[in-house]
Design a protein around this motif. Structure first.
Motif, PDB file in Angstrom:
ATOM      1  N   THR A  24       0.713  -1.100   0.064  1.00 13.95           N
ATOM      2  CA  THR A  24       0.152  -0.009   0.153  1.00 13.95           C
ATOM      3  C   THR A  24       0.775   1.357   0.006  1.00 13.95           C
ATOM      4  N   ALA A  25       0.571   2.311  -0.756  1.00 17.25           N
ATOM      5  CA  ALA A  25       0.979   3.498  -0.631  1.00 17.25           C
ATOM      6  C   ALA A  25       0.476   4.520   0.348  1.00 17.25           C
ATOM      7  N   ARG A  26      -0.283   4.095   1.075  1.00 17.83           N
ATOM      8  CA  ARG A  26      -0.992   4.607   2.218  1.00 17.83           C
ATOM      9  C   ARG A  26      -0.168   4.678   3.601  1.00 17.83           C
ATOM     10  N   SER A  27      -0.249   5.725   4.321  1.00 17.13           N
ATOM     11  CA  SER A  27       0.611   5.857   5.614  1.00 17.13           C
ATOM     12  C   SER A  27      -0.223   4.986   6.633  1.00 17.13           C
ATOM     13  N   PRO A  28       0.464   4.466   7.543  1.00 14.96           N
ATOM     14  CA  PRO A  28      -0.164   4.033   8.868  1.00 14.96           C
ATOM     15  C   PRO A  28      -1.320   4.639   9.570  1.00 14.96           C
ATOM     16  N   GLU A  29      -0.876   6.161   9.799  1.00 20.97           N
ATOM     17  CA  GLU A  29      -1.841   7.159  10.283  1.00 20.97           C
ATOM     18  C   GLU A  29      -3.117   7.111   9.322  1.00 20.97           C
ATOM     19  N   CYS A  55       0.269  -4.853   6.372  1.00 27.27           N
ATOM     20  CA  CYS A  55       0.692  -3.762   5.382  1.00 27.27           C
ATOM     21  C   CYS A  55       2.202  -3.597   5.187  1.00 27.27           C
ATOM     22  N   THR A  56       2.455  -3.758   3.960  1.00 29.04           N
ATOM     23  CA  THR A  56       3.808  -3.436   3.382  1.00 29.04           C
ATOM     24  C   THR A  56       3.818  -2.172   2.619  1.00 29.04           C
ATOM     25  N   GLN A  57       5.003  -1.325   2.678  1.00 26.64           N
ATOM     26  CA  GLN A  57       4.793   0.119   2.006  1.00 26.64           C
ATOM     27  C   GLN A  57       5.305  -0.051   0.489  1.00 26.64           C
ATOM     28  N   ASN A  58       4.482   0.836  -0.182  1.00 25.58           N
ATOM     29  CA  ASN A  58       4.736   1.012  -1.557  1.00 25.58           C
ATOM     30  C   ASN A  58       5.239   2.469  -1.737  1.00 25.58           C
ATOM     31  N   ARG A  59       6.358   2.567  -2.057  1.00 25.57           N
ATOM     32  CA  ARG A  59       7.102   4.081  -2.069  1.00 25.57           C
ATOM     33  C   ARG A  59       7.375   4.461  -3.513  1.00 25.57           C
ATOM     34  N   HIS A  60       6.617   3.467  -4.471  1.00 22.99           N
ATOM     35  CA  HIS A  60       6.915   3.481  -5.914  1.00 22.99           C
ATOM     36  C   HIS A  60       5.639   4.222  -6.638  1.00 22.99           C
ATOM     37  N   HIS A  61       4.574   4.501  -5.757  1.00 26.45           N
ATOM     38  CA  HIS A  61       3.094   4.835  -6.384  1.00 26.45           C
ATOM     39  C   HIS A  61       3.289   5.947  -7.381  1.00 26.45           C
ATOM     40  N   PRO A  62       2.749   5.836  -8.394  1.00 24.49           N
ATOM     41  CA  PRO A  62       3.136   6.976  -9.699  1.00 24.49           C
ATOM     42  C   PRO A  62       2.437   8.301  -9.346  1.00 24.49           C
ATOM     43  N   ASP A  63       1.447   8.234  -8.211  1.00 23.07           N
ATOM     44  CA  ASP A  63       0.606   9.643  -7.922  1.00 23.07           C
ATOM     45  C   ASP A  63       0.927   9.969  -6.813  1.00 23.07           C
ATOM     46  N   PRO A  64       1.773  11.033  -6.508  1.00 24.10           N
ATOM     47  CA  PRO A  64       2.299  11.541  -5.441  1.00 24.10           C
ATOM     48  C   PRO A  64       1.042  12.188  -4.636  1.00 24.10           C
ATOM     49  N   GLU A  65       0.173  12.743  -5.161  1.00 23.81           N
ATOM     50  CA  GLU A  65      -1.118  13.348  -4.489  1.00 23.81           C
ATOM     51  C   GLU A  65      -1.735  12.082  -3.818  1.00 23.81           C
ATOM     52  N   PHE A  66      -1.917  11.079  -4.264  1.00 25.21           N
ATOM     53  CA  PHE A  66      -2.625   9.725  -3.565  1.00 25.21           C
ATOM     54  C   PHE A  66      -1.797   9.402  -2.473  1.00 25.21           C
ATOM     55  N   HIS A  73      10.263   1.288   1.413  1.00 30.68           N
ATOM     56  CA  HIS A  73       9.750   0.232   0.383  1.00 30.68           C
ATOM     57  C   HIS A  73      10.064  -1.110   0.850  1.00 30.68           C
ATOM     58  N   GLY A  74       8.885  -1.736   0.687  1.00 30.62           N
ATOM     59  CA  GLY A  74       8.761  -3.229   1.168  1.00 30.62           C
ATOM     60  C   GLY A  74       8.688  -3.551   2.741  1.00 30.62           C
ATOM     61  N   MET A  75       8.864  -2.529   3.414  1.00 28.58           N
ATOM     62  CA  MET A  75       8.788  -2.718   5.047  1.00 28.58           C
ATOM     63  C   MET A  75       7.242  -2.927   5.222  1.00 28.58           C
ATOM     64  N   GLY A  76       7.409  -3.983   6.259  1.00 30.22           N
ATOM     65  CA  GLY A  76       6.028  -4.388   6.832  1.00 30.22           C
ATOM     66  C   GLY A  76       5.928  -3.416   8.006  1.00 30.22           C
ATOM     67  N   ALA A 106      -1.272  -2.961  15.395  1.00 28.25           N
ATOM     68  CA  ALA A 106      -0.010  -2.978  16.100  1.00 28.25           C
ATOM     69  C   ALA A 106       0.982  -2.269  15.038  1.00 28.25           C
ATOM     70  N   ARG A 107       1.696  -1.131  15.431  1.00 25.53           N
ATOM     71  CA  ARG A 107       2.969  -0.699  14.503  1.00 25.53           C
ATOM     72  C   ARG A 107       4.129  -1.230  14.567  1.00 25.53           C
ATOM     73  N   ILE A 108       4.638  -1.962  13.692  1.00 23.96           N
ATOM     74  CA  ILE A 108       5.637  -2.901  13.421  1.00 23.96           C
ATOM     75  C   ILE A 108       6.835  -2.600  12.506  1.00 23.96           C
ATOM     76  N   GLN A 109       8.077  -3.093  12.518  1.00 18.28           N
ATOM     77  CA  GLN A 109       8.933  -2.847  11.539  1.00 18.28           C
ATOM     78  C   GLN A 109       9.796  -4.020  11.244  1.00 18.28           C
ATOM     79  N   LEU A 110       9.105  -4.514  10.014  1.00 17.46           N
ATOM     80  CA  LEU A 110       9.404  -5.832   9.250  1.00 17.46           C
ATOM     81  C   LEU A 110      10.018  -5.790   8.029  1.00 17.46           C
ATOM     82  N   PRO A 111      11.336  -5.699   7.883  1.00 17.27           N
ATOM     83  CA  PRO A 111      11.935  -5.263   6.678  1.00 17.27           C
ATOM     84  C   PRO A 111      11.976  -6.251   5.825  1.00 17.27           C
ATOM     85  N   LYS A 112      11.780  -5.830   4.523  1.00 19.57           N
ATOM     86  CA  LYS A 112      11.733  -6.744   3.279  1.00 19.57           C
ATOM     87  C   LYS A 112      10.515  -7.809   3.301  1.00 19.57           C
TER      88      LYS A 112
END
Length: 186
Positions: A24-29, A55-66, A73-76, A106-112
């Motif tokens: 997802t390109a959405r933030s935890p908040e 939820c894992t992070q997508n930092r490559h979403h093409p729409d920076p306004e979304f 990127h890729g972090m759980g 729960a907020r976590i940090q799960l690399p890759k």
């Protein structure tokens, strides 16, 4: 925040898949504020069998306004216990999109944690990620003080008829309305 160790690996849906993993390109908040992760194209019958959302992070979403992504990127970054899977109001295009609503998170940090697959929705076993649930501190989802804003074309709620209740329940559970029985006791 919980730090976790991960041993990844791509593969087909395991028979013990109890977790929906999303890129997802959405933030935890934003996910917490919206009550879960949305607007996904998924198999609702399959998704409703799952207990967890990772939820894992997508930092490559093409729409920076979304995108309001905040994690690498890729972090759980968020693990949630699923409350329900329901139609999302946050989609104006064709087809049905789904909200994976959470009971607690729960907020976590799960690399890759993301396996680099092309489909942003995966079904996996939570055990694949080697997350020790005894070390994860879950928080209840915040209560909504007011309903989320409705998009144009989505009418305000009104009196619910039995026929509409059957249709909505059928959509939620992936069955035909004829398969829904409602009993009212007075």
């Amino acid at each position: 925040m919980t730090f976790l160790v991960h041993q990844g690996g791509a593969g087909k849906t395991p028979p013990t898949a109890d977790t929906i993993v999303v890129l997802t390109a959405r933030s935890p908040e934003r996910i917490i504020r919206e009550g879960g992760s949305q607007a996904w194209v998924l198999n609702p019958a399959r998704a409703k069998q799952c207990t967890w959302l990772l939820c894992t992070q997508n930092r490559h979403h093409p729409d920076p306004e979304f995108s309001d992504a905040t994690e690498p990127h890729g972090m759980g970054f968020l693990l949630g216990r699923i409350a329900t899977v329901q139609k999302s109001n946050d989609h104006e295009g064709p087809g049905v999109r789904w909200l994976i609503a959470l009971r607690e998170y729960a907020r976590i940090q799960l690399p890759k944690a993301w396996d680099q697959g092309r489909n942003p929705v995966r079904y996996r076993a939570l055990a694949d990620f080697r997350i020790n649930l005894d070390k994860v501190t879950f928080q209840p989802m915040p209560l909504e003080e007011k309903p989320p804003p409705r998009r144009a074309g989505h009418p305000a709620p009104s009196i619910l008829t039995l026929a509409e209740a059957k249709r909505q329940l059928a959509d939620t559970f992936g069955v035909k309305p004829e398969a829904v029985e409602i009993t009212i006791r007075g």
